[in-house]
Design a protein around this motif. Sequence first.
Motif, short mmCIF file in Angstrom:
data_model
loop_
_atom_site.label_atom_id
_atom_site.label_comp_id
_atom_site.label_asym_id
_atom_site.label_seq_id
_atom_site.Cartn_x
_atom_site.Cartn_y
_atom_site.Cartn_z
N PHE A 158 0.82 -1.23 0.00
CA PHE A 158 0.00 0.00 0.00
C PHE A 158 0.84 1.28 0.00
O PHE A 158 0.46 2.28 0.60
N GLU A 161 -0.93 4.20 -1.80
CA GLU A 161 -2.00 4.73 -0.95
C GLU A 161 -1.43 5.57 0.19
O GLU A 161 -2.00 6.60 0.56
N ARG A 162 -0.31 5.15 0.75
CA ARG A 162 0.31 5.89 1.86
C ARG A 162 0.81 7.25 1.38
O ARG A 162 0.63 8.27 2.07
N TYR A 224 -5.96 1.23 8.34
CA TYR A 224 -6.09 0.65 7.00
C TYR A 224 -7.54 0.55 6.54
O TYR A 224 -7.81 0.53 5.34
N TYR A 237 -4.80 4.22 5.17
CA TYR A 237 -3.38 3.95 4.94
C TYR A 237 -2.48 5.15 5.29
O TYR A 237 -1.38 5.27 4.77
N LYS A 241 3.53 0.72 8.32
CA LYS A 241 3.15 -0.68 8.11
C LYS A 241 3.17 -1.42 9.45
O LYS A 241 3.91 -1.04 10.36
#
Length: 310
Positions: A158, A161-162, A224, A237, A241
């Motif tokens: 992702f 998206e981040r 998320y 996001y 992580k």
Amino acid sequence: MKRVSLALSAMLAVAPALAAESSDPIKLTLHDWSGQLITTKLMGEVLKEAGYNVEYVQADYIAQFAGLKTGDLHVAMEIWETTGREAMDEAFATGDVVNLGETGLQAIEEWWYPAYMKERCPGLPNWEALKDCAEEFSTPETAPFGRYLGGPVTWGGFDEERVEALGLDFEVVHAGTDAALFAELEAAYQRQDPIILWVYAPHWAPAKYDGEFVEFPPFSPECYSDPSVGVNPDAAYDCGKPRGPIWKVSWAGVADKWPGAAKAIENFKLSNADYGAMVTEVDLDGKSVDDTVAAWMADNKDTWSGWIAK
């Protein structure tokens, strides 16, 4: 290597063995990074010594779950909490895929930069520093945007998206392979060129190179799934992580068809130190995965024979 193979063959002749409940092959998935090839081949070779028929099948990291659900694939030895949790939970919810426990490995996967980049981007490792110095990480292809070098697309993560959720002026560029990712790090590090990229541990890279992981807002499952959670109330996001164990998973039918093998896979445990040492032998010393696995088995008979003991 012939001497190692002969010694291993003699040693394995006295290893404990299980009676295979079925002669059908147990299909273990192979991916595109050295550590996963090592853990999978290690488990597969131990299962062979226990009398099982083993087949190695190349599969995408996330896409493999489709095959695990149907029983076309049977065992995946590395699902990282950092990138695989969402796909893993979805598969568990179907009842067709089950968790066979932790590998013993603890995972970090995150944006990482060499120490020399901290001088060019004061404020690191705090992620907000990247808002003011994205151009310091640019390349001719991405300028004025910074370049974030991600892992192969199949790894998930992702990152696009981040970048959007946190309003970072970065372009995500994916390396084609694990080897290409770290070759680019090596080249940049030697020249002290700008670079920020996906680095993971356990692995040799964060030990070999002086650098740091970026500190993003702490991960939560809600970050998320719920846009209202996190620093950006309009996007998911917007956090780092997850970190945590690397898991073993299987098709739910493995325990019924090959109960001894399922138990052996549950028993599999490996330390970050052993894993890192074997990856170093393959990636830096040029040793083959098969020879690396054979040497570890020759030196650690008491460990792996316990996985398949009745």
